[in-house]
Design a protein around this motif. Structure first.
Motif, short mmCIF file in Angstrom:
data_model
loop_
_atom_site.label_atom_id
_atom_site.label_comp_id
_atom_site.label_asym_id
_atom_site.label_seq_id
_atom_site.Cartn_x
_atom_site.Cartn_y
_atom_site.Cartn_z
N UNK A 1 10.31 -24.75 -15.27
CA UNK A 1 10.48 -26.20 -15.21
C UNK A 1 9.16 -26.86 -14.81
N UNK A 2 8.54 -26.33 -13.76
CA UNK A 2 7.28 -26.89 -13.29
C UNK A 2 6.21 -26.82 -14.38
N UNK A 3 6.03 -25.63 -14.94
CA UNK A 3 4.99 -25.45 -15.95
C UNK A 3 5.26 -26.25 -17.22
N UNK A 4 6.51 -26.24 -17.67
CA UNK A 4 6.86 -26.96 -18.89
C UNK A 4 6.66 -28.46 -18.72
N UNK B 1 13.55 -28.74 -26.17
CA UNK B 1 12.46 -27.76 -26.11
C UNK B 1 12.50 -26.93 -24.83
N UNK B 2 12.78 -27.58 -23.72
CA UNK B 2 12.85 -26.86 -22.46
C UNK B 2 13.97 -25.81 -22.51
N UNK B 3 15.16 -26.21 -22.92
CA UNK B 3 16.29 -25.29 -22.93
C UNK B 3 16.12 -24.17 -23.95
N UNK B 4 15.52 -24.46 -25.09
CA UNK B 4 15.30 -23.42 -26.10
C UNK B 4 14.34 -22.35 -25.60
N UNK B 5 13.25 -22.78 -25.00
CA UNK B 5 12.28 -21.80 -24.49
C UNK B 5 12.86 -21.03 -23.31
N UNK B 6 13.62 -21.69 -22.46
CA UNK B 6 14.24 -21.00 -21.33
C UNK B 6 15.27 -19.98 -21.81
N UNK B 7 16.03 -20.31 -22.83
CA UNK B 7 17.01 -19.38 -23.40
C UNK B 7 16.32 -18.09 -23.83
N UNK B 8 15.19 -18.21 -24.51
CA UNK B 8 14.47 -17.03 -24.98
C UNK B 8 13.94 -16.18 -23.81
N UNK B 9 13.55 -16.83 -22.74
CA UNK B 9 13.05 -16.13 -21.57
C UNK B 9 14.18 -15.38 -20.85
N UNK B 10 15.36 -16.01 -20.75
CA UNK B 10 16.45 -15.46 -19.94
C UNK B 10 17.37 -14.48 -20.67
N UNK C 1 22.87 -22.85 -22.02
CA UNK C 1 21.89 -23.78 -22.57
C UNK C 1 22.53 -25.10 -22.94
N UNK C 2 23.74 -25.05 -23.51
CA UNK C 2 24.43 -26.29 -23.87
C UNK C 2 24.71 -27.12 -22.63
N UNK C 3 25.20 -26.45 -21.58
CA UNK C 3 25.44 -27.15 -20.33
C UNK C 3 24.15 -27.76 -19.81
N UNK C 4 23.09 -26.94 -19.73
CA UNK C 4 21.84 -27.41 -19.15
C UNK C 4 21.10 -28.39 -20.05
#
Length: 143
Positions: free
Chosen positions: A52-55, A83-92, A115-118
């Protein structure tokens, strides 16, 4: 642009509020014990907080460079959240599969639910945060 301390406050408050909602909700929805889901959501939140911070830093710098300010229109807010949620999904995704001992496909379906929730939560939270704590506006020279 926001200060480092403001960015930290934003990221931490985002994750704490999100955890308080998502942990019991998704433990119930996915029929996993609260402690198992709690460990997963805390680990995910830890990763997400750093991301979150970096993005947000990178996103604001891009806006500043391209537009000269960090104001977010509705379409920019939608793109930001997506974009934030898509990249986080790939990371997690690997973390979900490993911790719950499920297939990558099952983890993907669960991760997509998170991801949908977030996605919705990130949009609402960021808008609310910007309303409560408006980002500093750059000073413009008088013409």
């Amino acid at each position: 642009m926001r200060t480092t301390s403001d960015r930290i406050r934003q990221a931490v408050s985002f994750e704490l509020l999100g955890l308080s909602i998502v942990t019991p909700l998704f433990g119930w929805v996915f029929d996993h014990p609260l402690d198992e889901m709690g460990v997963l959501t805390v680990a995910g939140a830890t990763v997400a907080t750093g991301w979150n911070y970096l993005f947000n830093l990178g996103f604001d710098r891009l806006l500043q460079r391209r537009r000269g300010d960090t104001n977010k229109t509705l379409p920019i807010r939608v793109a930001h959240a997506f974009l934030f949620e898509t990249t986080l999904l790939l990371i997690l995704l690997p973390l979900f599969a490993w911790w719950l001992d499920i297939s990558l496909l099952a983890a993907l379906l669960m991760d997509l639910s998170f991801a949908a929730f977030y996605l919705v939560y990130a949009f609402v939270f960021t808008w609310g945060y910007d309303t409560l704590f408006p980002p500093d506006r750059p000073l413009r020279e008088a013409s």
